[in-house]
Design an enzyme around this catalytic site. Structure first.
Site, PDB file in Angstrom:
ATOM      1  N   SER A 205      13.735 -54.738  25.378  1.00 20.73           N
ATOM      2  CA  SER A 205      12.697 -55.723  25.660  1.00 20.73           C
ATOM      3  C   SER A 205      12.795 -56.861  24.655  1.00 20.73           C
ATOM      4  O   SER A 205      12.625 -56.648  23.442  1.00 20.73           O
ATOM      5  CB  SER A 205      11.314 -55.077  25.573  1.00 20.73           C
TER       6      SER A 205
ATOM      7  N   HIS B 282      15.110 -56.873  29.503  1.00 23.70           N
ATOM      8  CA  HIS B 282      13.743 -56.683  29.968  1.00 23.70           C
ATOM      9  C   HIS B 282      12.844 -57.808  29.463  1.00 23.70           C
ATOM     10  O   HIS B 282      12.785 -58.089  28.272  1.00 23.70           O
ATOM     11  CB  HIS B 282      13.208 -55.336  29.490  1.00 23.70           C
TER      12      HIS B 282
ATOM     13  N   ASP C 208       8.986 -59.178  29.206  1.00 26.16           N
ATOM     14  CA  ASP C 208       7.559 -58.876  29.270  1.00 26.16           C
ATOM     15  C   ASP C 208       6.795 -60.190  29.397  1.00 26.16           C
ATOM     16  O   ASP C 208       6.677 -60.949  28.436  1.00 26.16           O
ATOM     17  CB  ASP C 208       7.108 -58.130  28.013  1.00 26.16           C
TER      18      ASP C 208
ATOM     19  N   MET D 262       3.392 -62.103  29.918  1.00 28.25           N
ATOM     20  CA  MET D 262       1.951 -61.908  29.751  1.00 28.25           C
ATOM     21  C   MET D 262       1.233 -63.252  29.828  1.00 28.25           C
ATOM     22  O   MET D 262       1.739 -64.263  29.334  1.00 28.25           O
ATOM     23  CB  MET D 262       1.662 -61.244  28.408  1.00 28.25           C
TER      24      MET D 262
ATOM     25  N   HIS E 109       8.991 -58.010  34.075  1.00 28.14           N
ATOM     26  CA  HIS E 109       7.748 -57.244  34.203  1.00 28.14           C
ATOM     27  C   HIS E 109       6.581 -58.214  34.095  1.00 28.14           C
ATOM     28  O   HIS E 109       6.298 -58.747  33.025  1.00 28.14           O
ATOM     29  CB  HIS E 109       7.704 -56.179  33.096  1.00 28.14           C
TER      30      HIS E 109
ATOM     31  N   MET F  51       2.965 -59.131  33.789  1.00 25.31           N
ATOM     32  CA  MET F  51       1.611 -58.740  33.400  1.00 25.31           C
ATOM     33  C   MET F  51       0.728 -59.970  33.551  1.00 25.31           C
ATOM     34  O   MET F  51       0.199 -60.523  32.577  1.00 25.31           O
ATOM     35  CB  MET F  51       1.609 -58.196  31.965  1.00 25.31           C
TER      36      MET F  51
ATOM     37  N   MET G 244       4.078 -47.287  32.517  1.00 22.38           N
ATOM     38  CA  MET G 244       3.741 -47.709  31.165  1.00 22.38           C
ATOM     39  C   MET G 244       3.341 -46.481  30.354  1.00 22.38           C
ATOM     40  O   MET G 244       2.469 -45.718  30.755  1.00 22.38           O
ATOM     41  CB  MET G 244       2.595 -48.718  31.184  1.00 22.38           C
TER      42      MET G 244
ATOM     43  N   GLY H  91       0.305 -55.074  26.745  1.00 21.69           N
ATOM     44  CA  GLY H  91      -0.221 -56.226  26.038  1.00 21.69           C
ATOM     45  C   GLY H  91       0.441 -56.486  24.705  1.00 21.69           C
ATOM     46  O   GLY H  91       0.539 -57.638  24.289  1.00 21.69           O
ATOM     47  N   PHE H  92       0.939 -55.441  24.059  1.00 20.49           N
ATOM     48  CA  PHE H  92       1.513 -55.608  22.725  1.00 20.49           C
ATOM     49  C   PHE H  92       2.674 -54.642  22.534  1.00 20.49           C
ATOM     50  O   PHE H  92       2.652 -53.516  23.037  1.00 20.49           O
ATOM     51  CB  PHE H  92       0.458 -55.352  21.644  1.00 20.49           C
TER      52      PHE H  92
ATOM     53  N   GLY I  11       5.321 -52.373  19.967  1.00 21.17           N
ATOM     54  CA  GLY I  11       5.183 -51.559  18.775  1.00 21.17           C
ATOM     55  C   GLY I  11       4.180 -50.430  18.862  1.00 21.17           C
ATOM     56  O   GLY I  11       3.854 -49.811  17.837  1.00 21.17           O
TER      57      GLY I  11
ATOM     58  N   ASP J 232       8.277 -47.619  29.901  1.00 21.60           N
ATOM     59  CA  ASP J 232       8.162 -48.709  28.927  1.00 21.60           C
ATOM     60  C   ASP J 232       7.003 -48.414  27.984  1.00 21.60           C
ATOM     61  O   ASP J 232       5.857 -48.271  28.417  1.00 21.60           O
ATOM     62  CB  ASP J 232       7.913 -50.030  29.673  1.00 21.60           C
ATOM     63  N   GLY J 233       7.325 -48.355  26.670  1.00 25.24           N
ATOM     64  CA  GLY J 233       6.294 -48.196  25.665  1.00 25.24           C
ATOM     65  C   GLY J 233       6.564 -47.063  24.704  1.00 25.24           C
ATOM     66  O   GLY J 233       6.515 -45.896  25.090  1.00 25.24           O
ATOM     67  N   GLY J 234       6.901 -47.393  23.470  1.00 25.16           N
ATOM     68  CA  GLY J 234       7.120 -46.362  22.461  1.00 25.16           C
ATOM     69  C   GLY J 234       8.376 -45.550  22.654  1.00 25.16           C
ATOM     70  O   GLY J 234       8.474 -44.433  22.125  1.00 25.16           O
TER      71      GLY J 234
ATOM     72  N   SER K 160      10.760 -52.594  20.019  1.00 24.61           N
ATOM     73  CA  SER K 160      10.845 -52.355  18.580  1.00 24.61           C
ATOM     74  C   SER K 160      11.793 -51.210  18.260  1.00 24.61           C
ATOM     75  O   SER K 160      12.370 -51.161  17.170  1.00 24.61           O
ATOM     76  CB  SER K 160       9.454 -52.065  18.006  1.00 24.61           C
TER      77      SER K 160
END
Length: 231
Positions: free
Chosen positions: A9, A34, A36, A38, A68, A70, A139, A144-145, A147, A177-179, A200
């Site tokens: 991302s 990817h 993101d 927003m 993606h 958002m 997700m 929204g953020f 990390g 997606d996420g962590g 991240s």
């Protein structure tokens, strides 16, 4: 081995040298870029638009670009990203008044279409549109953020989505997606994901002038994915 694909991302990349960052991470073995996107309405953050996508294509990026969205509403921006060079365009069902129409608009614009599910959003939105879906994105954080930490309940949701895809007979990618990081990507793959967004977890390392700085992290991810395929 399943057809695993890693999608860094660029939200976590160095925007002052974005073209170079994308070149280096693709050279290190990433598969998909990817995006993101927003709008500070659907999520409380503001990021990038179609001009950045177009700039990367003009820079020479040939890899698939996974956008993606958002944003709310979604229909107005879909043709702009398609014209800018997007390969996949995914959106949240809550952000569309007519999900079937939005999916058709993406495909009619020449892109592959997908739906994105927040941690508390039911997969039931898929019941009548699976024939128009090329990607399901789960997700594993609240959007929204970057990390944030992976939400463990996503693993059960991934298993449910994998069963749904396998039973449907359609060729649909299952993205998360996420962590997503080296230490959990094997478990995520074992739950059924085949496409892995990591921001991240890839870009969040000390930057240097070494063009090969992403080789190690992507190699570690590939090793873990092989382990995940055998779990």
């Amino acid at each position: 081995m399943p057809d695993y694909q890693i999608a860094p991302s660029i939200l976590s990349a160095d925007f002052a040298r974005l073209g170079e960052e994308v070149d280096n991470v693709l050279a290190a073995g990433a598969d998909i870029v990817h995006f993101d996107v927003m709008d500070n309405h659907y999520v409380p953050n503001l990021t990038i638009g179609p001009l950045v996508c177009e700039a990367l294509r003009k820079h020479g990026v040939e890899a698939p670009i996974d956008v993606h969205l958002m944003v709310k509403p979604v229909d107005r921006i879909i043709p702009d990203f398609a014209s800018a060079g997007a390969s996949y365009i995914t959106f949240h069902p809550e952000a569309s008044e007519h999900i079937d129409r939005s999916l058709s608009l993406i495909r009619d614009s020449g892109c592959r279409a997908g739906l994105v599910f927040n941690p508390a959003t039911s997969l039931g939105y898929l019941d009548y549109v699976l024939d128009k879906v090329d990607m399901i994105l789960l997700m594993s954080v609240n959007p929204g953020f970057g990390g944030q930490s992976f939400i463990p309940a996503t693993l059960d949701k991934l298993r449910a989505a994998r069963r749904l895809i396998d039973q449907s007979g359609y060729d649909i990618r299952l993205e998360v997606d996420g962590g997503v990081k080296v230490d959990n990507i094997a478990e995520i793959a074992a739950a059924g994901a085949d496409t892995f967004v990591s921001g991240s977890g890839i870009f969040g390392f000390a930057r240097s002038d070494d063009p090969n700085r992403y080789d190690s992290i992507l190699q570690q991810m590939r090793v873990e994915l092989e382990r995940g395929a055998s779990i």
